[in-house]
Every structure is written in structure tokens, then in C-alpha cells.
Design a protein around this motif. Structure first.
Motif, PDB file in Angstrom:
ATOM      1  N   MET A 192       0.845  -1.191   0.000  1.00 24.57           N
ATOM      2  CA  MET A 192       0.000   0.000   0.000  1.00 24.57           C
ATOM      3  C   MET A 192       0.879   1.239   0.000  1.00 24.57           C
ATOM      4  N   ASN A 193       0.427   2.268  -0.688  1.00 28.38           N
ATOM      5  CA  ASN A 193       1.002   3.604  -0.576  1.00 28.38           C
ATOM      6  C   ASN A 193      -0.001   4.595  -1.145  1.00 28.38           C
ATOM      7  N   ASP A 194       0.360   5.879  -1.146  1.00 24.05           N
ATOM      8  CA  ASP A 194      -0.555   6.897  -1.685  1.00 24.05           C
ATOM      9  C   ASP A 194       0.046   7.586  -2.909  1.00 24.05           C
ATOM     10  N   LEU A 195       0.866   6.864  -3.666  1.00 26.63           N
ATOM     11  CA  LEU A 195       1.559   7.467  -4.800  1.00 26.63           C
ATOM     12  C   LEU A 195       0.606   7.945  -5.891  1.00 26.63           C
ATOM     13  N   VAL A 196      -0.483   7.222  -6.119  1.00 27.97           N
ATOM     14  CA  VAL A 196      -1.427   7.664  -7.148  1.00 27.97           C
ATOM     15  C   VAL A 196      -1.916   9.077  -6.833  1.00 27.97           C
ATOM     16  N   GLU A 197      -2.278   9.310  -5.593  1.00 31.64           N
ATOM     17  CA  GLU A 197      -2.751  10.641  -5.203  1.00 31.64           C
ATOM     18  C   GLU A 197      -1.624  11.663  -5.253  1.00 31.64           C
ATOM     19  N   GLN A 198      -0.426  11.264  -4.798  1.00 32.80           N
ATOM     20  CA  GLN A 198       0.704  12.188  -4.841  1.00 32.80           C
ATOM     21  C   GLN A 198       1.029  12.633  -6.267  1.00 32.80           C
ATOM     22  N   LEU A 199       0.984  11.692  -7.194  1.00 35.05           N
ATOM     23  CA  LEU A 199       1.420  11.975  -8.562  1.00 35.05           C
ATOM     24  C   LEU A 199       0.342  12.619  -9.428  1.00 35.05           C
ATOM     25  N   THR A 200      -0.914  12.448  -9.043  1.00 27.52           N
ATOM     26  CA  THR A 200      -2.006  12.967  -9.883  1.00 27.52           C
ATOM     27  C   THR A 200      -2.915  13.951  -9.160  1.00 27.52           C
ATOM     28  N   GLY A 201      -2.830  14.014  -7.848  1.00 30.46           N
ATOM     29  CA  GLY A 201      -3.724  14.885  -7.095  1.00 30.46           C
ATOM     30  C   GLY A 201      -5.114  14.321  -6.923  1.00 30.46           C
ATOM     31  N   GLN A 202      -5.296  13.061  -7.260  1.00 35.32           N
ATOM     32  CA  GLN A 202      -6.610  12.419  -7.164  1.00 35.32           C
ATOM     33  C   GLN A 202      -6.461  11.036  -6.555  1.00 35.32           C
ATOM     34  N   LYS A 203      -7.331  10.710  -5.612  1.00 41.57           N
ATOM     35  CA  LYS A 203      -7.282   9.391  -4.986  1.00 41.57           C
ATOM     36  C   LYS A 203      -7.660   8.316  -5.998  1.00 41.57           C
ATOM     37  N   PRO A 204      -7.092   7.113  -5.859  1.00 41.89           N
ATOM     38  CA  PRO A 204      -7.473   6.028  -6.773  1.00 41.89           C
ATOM     39  C   PRO A 204      -8.894   5.549  -6.518  1.00 41.89           C
ATOM     40  N   LEU A 205      -9.446   4.925  -7.519  1.00 42.50           N
ATOM     41  CA  LEU A 205     -10.832   4.470  -7.502  1.00 42.50           C
ATOM     42  C   LEU A 205     -11.027   3.357  -6.463  1.00 42.50           C
ATOM     43  N   GLN A 206     -12.050   3.521  -5.622  1.00 46.53           N
ATOM     44  CA  GLN A 206     -12.420   2.460  -4.695  1.00 46.53           C
ATOM     45  C   GLN A 206     -12.992   1.277  -5.471  1.00 46.53           C
ATOM     46  N   MET A 207     -12.862   0.070  -4.923  1.00 45.80           N
ATOM     47  CA  MET A 207     -13.371  -1.118  -5.597  1.00 45.80           C
ATOM     48  C   MET A 207     -14.881  -1.002  -5.823  1.00 45.80           C
ATOM     49  N   ALA A 208     -15.575  -0.446  -4.871  1.00 46.82           N
ATOM     50  CA  ALA A 208     -17.025  -0.287  -5.027  1.00 46.82           C
ATOM     51  C   ALA A 208     -17.346   0.635  -6.195  1.00 46.82           C
ATOM     52  N   ASP A 209     -16.562   1.699  -6.341  1.00 49.32           N
ATOM     53  CA  ASP A 209     -16.796   2.633  -7.443  1.00 49.32           C
ATOM     54  C   ASP A 209     -16.462   1.990  -8.781  1.00 49.32           C
ATOM     55  N   TYR A 210     -15.410   1.154  -8.800  1.00 40.08           N
ATOM     56  CA  TYR A 210     -15.060   0.457 -10.035  1.00 40.08           C
ATOM     57  C   TYR A 210     -16.202  -0.477 -10.465  1.00 40.08           C
ATOM     58  N   ILE A 211     -16.733  -1.232  -9.518  1.00 40.95           N
ATOM     59  CA  ILE A 211     -17.841  -2.147  -9.836  1.00 40.95           C
ATOM     60  C   ILE A 211     -19.063  -1.363 -10.303  1.00 40.95           C
ATOM     61  N   LEU A 212     -19.338  -0.249  -9.633  1.00 41.14           N
ATOM     62  CA  LEU A 212     -20.488   0.575 -10.004  1.00 41.14           C
ATOM     63  C   LEU A 212     -20.331   1.123 -11.427  1.00 41.14           C
ATOM     64  N   LYS A 213     -19.137   1.578 -11.762  1.00 47.96           N
ATOM     65  CA  LYS A 213     -18.897   2.116 -13.103  1.00 47.96           C
ATOM     66  C   LYS A 213     -19.075   1.058 -14.177  1.00 47.96           C
ATOM     67  N   ASN A 214     -18.836  -0.198 -13.796  1.00 47.25           N
ATOM     68  CA  ASN A 214     -18.918  -1.311 -14.755  1.00 47.25           C
ATOM     69  C   ASN A 214     -20.076  -2.261 -14.413  1.00 47.25           C
ATOM     70  N   LYS A 215     -21.087  -1.705 -13.751  1.00 49.95           N
ATOM     71  CA  LYS A 215     -22.183  -2.532 -13.258  1.00 49.95           C
ATOM     72  C   LYS A 215     -22.864  -3.325 -14.377  1.00 49.95           C
ATOM     73  N   ALA A 216     -22.972  -2.740 -15.530  1.00 48.56           N
ATOM     74  CA  ALA A 216     -23.646  -3.433 -16.644  1.00 48.56           C
ATOM     75  C   ALA A 216     -22.944  -4.732 -16.998  1.00 48.56           C
ATOM     76  N   ALA A 217     -21.622  -4.778 -16.833  1.00 49.04           N
ATOM     77  CA  ALA A 217     -20.872  -5.993 -17.155  1.00 49.04           C
ATOM     78  C   ALA A 217     -21.101  -7.087 -16.125  1.00 49.04           C
ATOM     79  N   PHE A 218     -21.327  -6.694 -14.877  1.00 48.68           N
ATOM     80  CA  PHE A 218     -21.459  -7.668 -13.790  1.00 48.68           C
ATOM     81  C   PHE A 218     -22.917  -8.022 -13.459  1.00 48.68           C
ATOM     82  N   ALA A 219     -23.830  -7.127 -13.810  1.00 52.47           N
ATOM     83  CA  ALA A 219     -25.225  -7.307 -13.392  1.00 52.47           C
ATOM     84  C   ALA A 219     -25.976  -8.236 -14.315  1.00 52.47           C
TER      85      ALA A 219
END
Length: 291
Positions: A264-291
Motif C-alpha cells: 500500500m502507498n498513496d503514490l497515485v494521489e501524490q502523482l495525480t492529485g486524485q485518490k485512486p478508484l475504490q473497488m465499489a466505485d469500479y464495480i459501479l462504473k462497470n455494473k452493466a458488465a457484472f449485473a
């Protein structure tokens, strides 16, 4: 002054997100693709310069890198050939005056790893390090997209089958990896010679990921741990996987089960200024594929 960026794998998932991020910053992009098709046509429609060629063709790579300032290198883990492609890319970049390369490697790649694919990634890093062109290595842990391989099973059975035991890791979405790559490509000098291990926002067990699927999809989803031989059968049947990819995946499964992919680290946020996507958000964004 040249300022165009070359993106390899532009019609793939990670490369596509890299292009999206670069275009959003107003940076001109050239994409090297294996073949012209509807995916490359869609990129061309957005102003991306398309060049057809293979990474294992030195002349094609050299032509693709002409008048390029920085370049994103990615080679599929599903096929052998990364070492030839890396050597050609490094040589062509030197010959054409490329100023920086961002190389997509993988977390856990080292000299003694069981996976031939992961070991080859480590060798590829060393080849780039010896080239006279500054390089930055990105070393992400397992992608959240791993679960896309079993989207059909999740839809039909509300289960997913993996040989990972009680493994825990912090899955990272390719769009987060791509944001890091694009940020470095836009301003590569501060990152020259560095390697970045990249992780998602939270270490999760297989059971915890199943609970997240259950919550987002609003139906019970279960993780079913299986043995390696059963998983090989799934890879062959549903993905038409070849020996190289199978050897990588099964070896990686053992590394996961042994805890060697956790981190674990916070490099994604350090390098881009944005936190990485939570697993729940990833599933939600791709809900059509899983539902």
C-alpha cells in the motif's frame, strides 16, 4: 519543438485511458496499433495520429517514434516477446531522440519470481535502465479489471472462481494507472530514473471483495477458491489462454496466496492529485458488465 507523445497499446484498456488523459490536457498523441480497425478509427476521429505496426518490428517502431517527445510503452502479458520489443523500443527511442519513456511493468517483478512473464518484466526494466533514454517504471499491483475476466460468471452464477486462497491486495483500476502515466508523460523530467509501485486505495481480501460486489449489485456474490488445475481449465475455456499467460497467471496466484503481492502507498494521489478508484466505485462504473 516536438511535443507529441507516442502511446503503444492505444486501443487497449490502459493505453486508451492514457490517451484520454493526454487529450484532456491538450497534448497531441500518436498511437501505435497492431491493426487499423474500428477502435483505431474512433481514436483518429478524436484527432489521434494512428500508426500501424508491431512492437517486435524495429523499423515500424523507429518510424512510430520519429518526432516524438515522450512515449508510453506497454506490452501484453498474454504473449511472449516483451524482451525483443523492449530492446527495439529502447534502440529506436535513442535513434530518434525521444526524451523520456514511461514503461508499464508490474509490482512483484524480480529476478527470482516464478512467473516467466513477471521475470521478463524485470529484465525489461533492466534493459530500459541501460538505454541512454530516461525512463520511469510504473509497477502496479493486480488490476481491478481482473474481475472482468469472470464478469460472465458473476452475472450468471453470482460467483467468481480464483486460485488465490485468502490473498489480500489493493486492486488498482487501469484508469488510475493511466492518470499516473499521463501526468509523467506531460512532465517527465522530475520522474526520470524512478520506479513507482502503484496500488489501489485499500487492501482487500477475496471475501471482502465479494462483500463489495454483493453490496453494489444488491444480490449475494460469493468468492469460490479453487485449485490451480481447475483455474487453468477456466482460462483455456473462456479466454482461450495460451501457455505463456497460463504460466504467468498460475504463478502469480501462488504469489498472491503467499502474500507477496500485498502492499500500500498513496503514490497515485501524490502523482495525480486524485485518490485512486475504490473497488465499489469500479464495480459501479462497470455494473452493466457484472449485473
Amino acid at each position: 519543438m516536438k511535443n507529441k507523445v507516442l502511446v503503444t497499446g492505444g486501443t487497449g484498456n490502459t493505453g486508451g485511458h492514457v490517451i484520454e488523459n493526454l487529450l484532456s490536457q491538450g497534448i497531441p498523441v500518436r498511437a501505435l496499433v497492431r491493426k487499423i480497425d474500428e477502435r483505431s478509427d474512433a481514436l483518429a476521429a478524436r484527432g489521434v495520429e494512428i500508426v500501424e505496426g508491431d512492437l517486435t518490428d524495429l523499423d515500424a517502431v523507429t518510424a512510430a517514434l520519429k518526432d516524438i517527445k515522450s512515449a508510453f510503452f506497454v506490452y501484453t502479458i498474454k504473449e511472449a516477446g516483451i524482451l525483443d520489443a523492449t530492446a527495439y523500443f529502447a534502440q529506436a527511442a535513442y535513434e530518434t531522440g525521444v526524451e523520456a519513456i514511461v514503461n508499464l511493468s508490474q509490482f512483484g517483478a524480480n529476478r527470482h519470481v516464478k512467473s516467466h512473464g513477471a521475470q521478463n518484466h524485470w529484465i525489461a526494466e533492466r534493459l530500459f535502465d541501460r538505454a541512454p533514454v530516461p525512463v520511469t517504471h510504473l509497477r502496479p499491483t493486480l488490476f481491478a479489471e481482473w474481475f472482468m475476466y469472470q464478469a460472465m460468471v458473476i452475472r450468471s452464477e453470482s460467483k467468481y472462481y480464483l486460485p488465490f486462497g485468502d490473498a489480500k491486495f489493493a486492486p488498482i483500476a487501469t484508469e488510475d494507472i493511466a492518470r499516473v502515466a499521463a501526468a509523467i508523460l506531460a512532465d517527465p523530467a522530475p520522474h526520470a530514473g524512478k520506479s513507482y509501485d502503484l496500488f489501489g486505495p485499500k487492501i482487500l481480501s477475496m471475501a471482502e471483495i465479494a462483500e463489495i460486489f454483493t453490496s453494489v449489485l444488491e444480490r449475494p456474490v460469493t468468492y469460490v477458491p479453487i485449485d490451480t488445475e481447475t483455474f487453468i481449465g477456466i482460462l483455456k475455456k473462456f479466454l482461450n489462454a495460451g501457455p505463456y499467460f497460463i504460466q504467468h497467471v498460475t504463478s502469480l496466484g501462488q504469489d498472491l496466496a503467499d502474500g507477496r503481492e500485498a502492499g500500500m502507498n498513496d503514490l497515485v494521489e501524490q502523482l495525480t492529485g486524485q485518490k485512486p478508484l475504490q473497488m465499489a466505485d469500479y464495480i459501479l462504473k462497470n455494473k452493466a458488465a457484472f449485473a
